[in-house]
Design a protein around this motif. Structure first.
Motif, PDB file in Angstrom:
ATOM      1  N   UNK A   1       0.839  -1.209   0.000  1.00  0.00           N
ATOM      2  CA  UNK A   1       0.000   0.000   0.000  1.00  0.00           C
ATOM      3  C   UNK A   1       0.873   1.257   0.000  1.00  0.00           C
ATOM      4  N   UNK A   2       1.925   1.247   0.804  1.00  0.00           N
ATOM      5  CA  UNK A   2       2.830   2.406   0.878  1.00  0.00           C
ATOM      6  C   UNK A   2       3.498   2.651  -0.467  1.00  0.00           C
ATOM      7  N   UNK A   3       3.865   1.575  -1.170  1.00  0.00           N
ATOM      8  CA  UNK A   3       4.489   1.699  -2.490  1.00  0.00           C
ATOM      9  C   UNK A   3       3.507   2.301  -3.495  1.00  0.00           C
ATOM     10  N   UNK A   4       2.249   1.841  -3.448  1.00  0.00           N
ATOM     11  CA  UNK A   4       1.231   2.375  -4.363  1.00  0.00           C
ATOM     12  C   UNK A   4       0.974   3.862  -4.108  1.00  0.00           C
ATOM     13  N   UNK A   5       1.117   4.285  -2.838  1.00  0.00           N
ATOM     14  CA  UNK A   5       0.789   5.664  -2.451  1.00  0.00           C
ATOM     15  C   UNK A   5       2.022   6.558  -2.318  1.00  0.00           C
ATOM     16  N   UNK A   6       3.233   6.048  -2.653  1.00  0.00           N
ATOM     17  CA  UNK A   6       4.460   6.742  -2.245  1.00  0.00           C
ATOM     18  C   UNK A   6       4.648   8.116  -2.896  1.00  0.00           C
ATOM     19  N   UNK A   7       4.004   8.372  -4.036  1.00  0.00           N
ATOM     20  CA  UNK A   7       4.147   9.683  -4.685  1.00  0.00           C
ATOM     21  C   UNK A   7       2.902  10.559  -4.560  1.00  0.00           C
ATOM     22  N   UNK A   8       1.861  10.042  -3.907  1.00  0.00           N
ATOM     23  CA  UNK A   8       0.579  10.752  -3.860  1.00  0.00           C
ATOM     24  C   UNK A   8       0.693  12.083  -3.117  1.00  0.00           C
ATOM     25  N   UNK A   9       1.318  12.075  -1.937  1.00  0.00           N
ATOM     26  CA  UNK A   9       1.409  13.301  -1.130  1.00  0.00           C
ATOM     27  C   UNK A   9       2.308  14.338  -1.809  1.00  0.00           C
ATOM     28  N   UNK A  10       3.412  13.853  -2.418  1.00  0.00           N
ATOM     29  CA  UNK A  10       4.366  14.777  -3.041  1.00  0.00           C
ATOM     30  C   UNK A  10       3.808  15.402  -4.322  1.00  0.00           C
TER      31      UNK A  10
END
Length: 756
Positions: free
Chosen positions: A82-91
């Protein structure tokens, strides 16, 4: 192609890649949390909708690929996926860490936050190297949640796989920092397959000519290697089958990068690298039989067929490496007269060798919890972070000290085994035991014999440290310690010592003035700094506190000190003024390599290295001394000079890792007047007139000037080196080709030397 058709194709591709990820996850041994992973995918897909990578593909394919690596190649579970899938979302989108926490919980939010901070470069203008700060932050996150660094390594691997779409200068930066920090980190964490791929890809983009040349030679010589392997393997298979082993046997070529490394280290061509492949025997466990016993049983079988080379046995089964690697290595003489390296592993050992500690989880019964296993794993690698040094570049270099070190095993007086880096000293061992033991060490006994603290240790040594309460750490010890752990603890002790001495010195000085009822003013301090030849007040206080300076009892004498060096104060002020000027100069963009007189350096451009610009607009780095035709890059120094480095230069590697924003893409122009020193190694069978024929060949080349010829002959064999001035790589290659034609010459190759 219409937009609708393209969008439809993109959707099908995204769905296919996500389904592949889910399939990898279903084949793992983690608890099933498919709904959570699907939820993370849907959010990321929506957040990145319409965004594309530089290569033109939909951006969401990148996080999916990172998640696939996290699951399949590293073996992590749902939290990391999940963290990998979301790793660029916040940035990259409008979502915040708080949004992620509300939707997915604290753990996933913490990992995404850690990854965002690493990528974001959240540093002020006064940071020496934003890249080094990024790495420092990356490493420090290990102590918070190791998954941050594991997802980051997976992210880097996918970026390296798609590096071809980047601009050349960006490729240099990314490939350089990958080789400098990410590959060693993967190695330290036991991710051998990822480490090897990172090295291969970095080398492929940094030095494509050398990579392709070796890859072509590997392909051309495959049939010969395969025949040697088949002749070796046939009797081994026959015997192992008879003895009831279930196994897999295969030959595995060394990576292109490791072959190139060996060629450079030994200054030999590809044809003289003989251990290009190793045989790997992976056996399935026999129920109720110890793995180690099965390793040694296979060893006995092989050595009963082929002659063993005793000095090449490596027992990593009884004592695994610190990154978890286990295997039994041996080398035997094959039926074709070739030395063959063999690695014997169980299936479990092979998984760990390829995927690291996470592979342990596959062999646990039932569905395992990722968090509990990570906590155990973290304990085995946390020591690498024990470094309070605030300077990011120093921190990075300290980490590097032990990432690639080989290991020795040393015993305490009570028989406890300690794993140390190869080259460790008795003082390193003292600090390995405890900070207090290191700080108060005065000597050591190695195998019951008294030795100095600088004594280098060997595997099997039994070491006892002798201490004294009166002993304090010495600055000279910096030349004795070799491990990152010892260096860190020593620097911490010396800083504390200096701080205490500085406070003590300031107190002594203030008491003298207080006793004399005289105000301690700036003019008096300046006079003292001048007299005692100190640049800063802290240096003066330290010297007083450390009893390097004997002060008079009365302040009046300090007020009337005669200037021992009248220029000292002036020099100090001039240095300060010069520093201010330099600081101001750095703020001005000064063009060095110019297309036009008024054009500043642009790191996105490719600059041609014209002959008339040598030394004036750019200079050749002395650490690697590249010559025209070598694969090179430019580095813009703090003095706004451009240094030209070989792409494989170790010093250049460090520059690319720390100062990626100063890396330039450069190409050689033509060179006619200027010549460059090059060294050629030569060896062969000696005969009468050989040296004369070599020198005649050199002289006949015309344009080449000889600096030195140093050739020695012994027992009918000669070897040596020739130093010549050439205009480019082609001239060296032509010269080597001409020398190779001389009867008796066996090997001729250019030496590419590096100096740190």
């Amino acid at each position: 192609m219409s937009k609708e058709k393209r969008d439809k194709e993109d959707e099908l591709l995204i769905e296919k890649e996500f389904n592949t990820l889910i399939q990898y996850y279903l084949n793992s041994n983690h608890r099933r949390k498919i709904e959570l992973i699907t939820k993370a995918f849907n959010l990321a897909n929506e957040a990145h909708k319409g965004a594309r990578r530089r290569s033109g593909e939909p951006y969401i394919l990148h996080p999916i690929a990172v998640a696939q690596i996290v699951c399949k190649d590293i073996g992590l579970g749902s939290t990391s996926i999940c963290s990998a899938l979301l790793h660029d979302v916040v940035e990259d989108t409008d979502y915040t860490v708080e949004d992620i926490q509300a939707l997915f919980g604290e753990k996933i939010a913490r990992i995404v936050d850690g990854l965002t901070k690493i990528s974001g470069g959240m540093f002020g203008d006064n940071v020496i190297s934003a890249q080094a700060e990024n790495f420092r932050k990356l490493l420090l996150t290990m102590s918070d949640d190791i998954r941050v660094i594991l997802v980051k390594i997976a992210d880097r691997l996918h970026n390296m796989r798609t590096l071809g779409a980047m601009l050349p200068a960006k490729r240099h930066k990314i490939a350089g920092e990958t080789m400098y920090i990410y590959a060693p980190l993967a190695h330290r964490l036991g991710l051998f397959a990822i480490k090897t791929e990172l090295e291969e890809l970095s080398f492929k983009y940094e030095n494509p000519e050398a990579y392709n040349e070796i890859a072509d030679k590997l392909r051309a010589s495959y049939s010969k290697r395969n025949a040697i392997y088949e002749n070796f393997a046939e009797p081994v298979k026959e015997r192992l089958d008879t003895e009831g082993f279930k196994y897999e046997i295969k030959a595995r070529d060394k990576s292109v990068y490791s072959i190139w490394n060996k060629m450079q280290a030994k200054s030999v061509p590809f044809e003289e690298i003989y251990d290009i492949f190793a045989v790997r025997i992976i056996f399935e466990d026999k129920p109720g039989v110890d793995e180690r016993k099965q390793c040694w049983d296979i060893y006995s079988t092989i050595t009963s067929i082929y002659r063993l080379r005793p000095d090449r046995i490596r027992d990593w089964v009884s004592r695994p490496k610190s990154n978890g690697y286990q295997a039994l290595h041996l080398t035997v003489m094959g039926p074709d007269g070739e030395w063959i390296e063999i690695q014997i592993r169980s299936r479990r050992m092979d998984e760990i060798a390829e995927k690291g500690f996470a592979a342990h989880w596959k062999y646990k019964e039932g569905k395992i919890e990722e968090d509990n296993e990570l906590e155990k794993w973290l304990k085995t690698i946390k020591e690498i972070l024990e470094n309070p040094n605030p300077n990011a570049i120093d921190f990075l270099d300290t980490i590097k000290l032990n990432l690639f070190s080989q290991e020795i095993f040393v015993f305490t007086p009570k028989g406890e085994i300690k794993t140390m880096a190869l080259g460790a000293t008795a003082l390193d061992f003292a600090y390995e035991l405890h900070s207090d033991i290191g700080d108060h060490a005065i000597g050591a006994k190695v195998n019951h014999k008294l030795v100095p603290l600088s004594q280098r240790l060997n595997s099997g040594d039994q070491v006892e440290i002798i201490t004294s309460k009166n002993k304090q750490p010495q600055p000279s010890w910096k030349n004795i310690v070799t491990t990152a752990k010892a260096k860190t603890k020593l620097e911490s002790a010396l800083r504390k010592q200096r701080k205490e001495a500085t406070k003590r010195g300031e107190k002594i000085l203030n008491e003298i003035f207080k006793k004399s009822q005289v105000e301690f003013s700036q003019p008096i301090l300046d006079r003292m700094l001048d007299f005692y030849k100190k640049n800063k007040k802290e240096d003066l206080f330290y010297a007083i506190g450390n009893k390097e300076i004997d002060l008079p009892e009365r302040a009046e004498k300090l007020m009337n000190l005669k200037k021992s060096n009248s220029g000292n104060l002036l020099v100090r002020y001039m240095k300060q003024a010069l520093h201010a000027v330099k600081k101001q100069e750095k703020m001005q963009p000064i063009a060095v390599i110019k297309e036009k007189q008024d054009e500043p350096i642009d790191v996105k451009k490719t600059y041609i290295l014209e002959e008339e610009g040598l030394q004036k607009n750019y200079k050749i780095a002395t650490c690697c001394s590249p010559i025209p035709g070598d694969n090179v890059f430019g580095y813009l120094t703090e003095n706004n000079e451009v240094e030209i480095h070989n792409v494989t230069c170790p010093v250049g590697l460090r520059l690319k890792s720390n100062f990626g924003n100063r890396i330039l893409t450069v190409k050689w122009g033509s060179y006619v007047q200027d010549s460059f020193l090059s060294t050629i190694n030569i060896s062969g069978i000696d005969r009468r007139g050989m040296l004369l024929e070599i020198t005649q060949t050199l002289s006949a080349s015309g344009l080449i000037n000889i600096k030195a010829v140093d050739i020695e002959s012994k027992d009918g064999i000669f070897e040596g080196k020739i130093e010549v001035y050439v205009h480019d790589v082609k001239e060296v290659q032509k010269l080597c080709s001409q020398i190779t034609k001389i009867d008796g010459v066996q090997s001729v190759n250019r030496v590419i030397g590096f100096k740190e």
